[in-house]
Motif scaffolding. Structure first.
Motif, short mmCIF file in Angstrom:
data_model
loop_
_atom_site.label_atom_id
_atom_site.label_comp_id
_atom_site.label_asym_id
_atom_site.label_seq_id
_atom_site.Cartn_x
_atom_site.Cartn_y
_atom_site.Cartn_z
N SER A 47 0.82 -1.21 0.00
CA SER A 47 0.00 0.00 0.00
C SER A 47 0.86 1.27 0.00
N GLU A 83 0.86 4.27 -3.06
CA GLU A 83 0.78 5.72 -2.90
C GLU A 83 2.05 6.39 -3.44
N LYS A 84 3.21 5.81 -3.17
CA LYS A 84 4.47 6.40 -3.62
C LYS A 84 4.52 6.54 -5.13
N THR A 123 1.99 6.76 -7.17
CA THR A 123 0.77 7.43 -7.63
C THR A 123 -0.10 6.53 -8.51
N LEU A 140 -4.49 5.39 -5.35
CA LEU A 140 -5.08 5.27 -4.02
C LEU A 140 -4.09 5.69 -2.95
N LYS A 141 -4.61 6.26 -1.89
CA LYS A 141 -3.79 6.52 -0.71
C LYS A 141 -3.51 5.18 -0.02
N ALA A 142 -2.41 5.14 0.70
CA ALA A 142 -1.97 3.88 1.32
C ALA A 142 -3.03 3.30 2.25
N GLN A 143 -3.70 4.16 3.01
CA GLN A 143 -4.68 3.69 3.99
C GLN A 143 -5.81 2.91 3.33
#
Length: 335
Positions: free
Chosen positions: A272, A276-277, A279, A282-285
């Motif tokens: 996750s 995010e890293k 792009t 999705l955001k990691a959460q």
């Protein structure tokens, strides 16, 4: 003075000669080993690309061939690049890949499946336990003309449930896929068929006052009706010319892709962070919660052929033009 000039000229010529030999040897060596300078690969922004974040982070070369990655917003962006030769490998839905192959059989081939069925009917109605419970209801469906629509139509038909008339299930496509999770959470709609990560987002963002449930797993229903575990939703495709010229390299890449998928499934938190890293939409959460529901898996094209054809037959029944009007021949499948 002439001797001095001649000596310099001779040295320069010798240097150019050895440089030429060096270049020629390097080029010949590349050709002899049948290895290109680079591979250009693109994934789609969103869930289908998440399982390749590990590649972005850790695999910059295969067999001394550099790999360059990019993220495309949609198949409409990725496909032209693939057809123009700007990309060598890409990620496409199976119906899109089939339609392209039908009209341009020398353009692409299907190398593997990387993602399987991940469709859920989500609802704020906790009484929904079966398709029968949807009679008389309006269900909002993500992606008109795509896999969610035709999978849902097929299982409704197999259940004997009408899609028109009295006591039918009405399909509505008026809300864009990206807005369906919010529409469910807000109570604007009560029933929706959505892929991941939208089902996960809807469930996570619901409240005690208006709770969202994963009411029906469409993969389970599909397997009961069609005697197969699931259906493919995401495939790895390769430019046909590239695959024919460098089959060993394509196989090496597919091995790395399989490793990436396995690692993603086993390391959801770490994966996750990479999503995010790089792009990937999705955001990691959210990615961490969605990955276990995304049905990432790897199946070589030849092995996945029966499942692919069953899905394509469903498209042929409801929208034959969407897959080029016929099943692809065996040359569509890389081996």
């Amino acid at each position: 003075m002439i001797n001095k000039f001649s000596t310099k000229l001779l040295c320069a010529l010798c240097g150019m000669f050895f440089l030429f030999l060096s270049f020629s040897f390097g080029f010949a060596s590349k050709e002899k080993n049948n290895v290109p300078e680079s591979i250009n690969m693109a994934v789609l922004n969103g869930p289908s690309g998440m399982c390749f974040a590990y590649l972005f982070e850790n695999v910059s070369k295969i067999d001394n061939t550099s790999i360059y990655y990019e993220v495309c917003a949609s198949p409409d962006v990725l496909l032209p690049k693939l057809l123009k030769g700007e990309l060598d490998i890409g990620i496409l839905p199976p119906n899109v890949a089939t339609k392209v192959y039908s009209s341009q059989p020398d353009s692409i081939i299907l190398a593997a499946v990387s993602g399987f069925g991940m469709l859920n009917l989500v609802s704020t109605d906790k009484t929904i336990k079966s398709l029968e419970d949807l009679k008389g209801k309006t269900v909002y469906v993500a992606g008109q003309g795509a896999t969610p629509e035709y999978i849902f139509r097929a299982i409704l038909e197999k259940s004997g449930i009408n899609q028109n008339g009295e006591n039918s299930v009405t399909l509505d496509f008026s809300i864009p896929t990206s807005e369906l999770a919010a529409a469910i959470v807000s109570g604007k709609v009560d029933y929706a068929v959505v892929p991941e990560p939208f089902a996960t987002v809807a469930v996570l963002r619901s409240s005690e006052k208006l709770k969202v449930y994963r009411s029906l797993d469409l993969q389970i229903i599909w397997s009961e009706f069609f005697n197969t575990d699931t259906f493919p939703m995401t495939t790895i495709v390769v430019r046909k010319e590239f695959a024919k010229k460098y089959p060993a390299l394509v196989n090496s890449f597919l091995q790395e892709a399989e490793n990436s998928i396995k690692w993603t499934n086993q390391n959801t938190y770490e994966a996750s962070l990479l999503v995010e890293k790089h792009t990937l939409g999705l955001k990691a959460q959210i990615a961490e919660k969605a990955i276990p529901n995304c049905a990432f898996g790897f199946s070589p094209a030849k092995e996945a052929k029966p499942q692919i054809e069953l899905l394509l037959q469903t498209f042929l029944k409801y929208a034959p033009a969407s897959v080029g009007g016929k099943l692809p021949d065996d040359n569509f499948y890389f081996e």
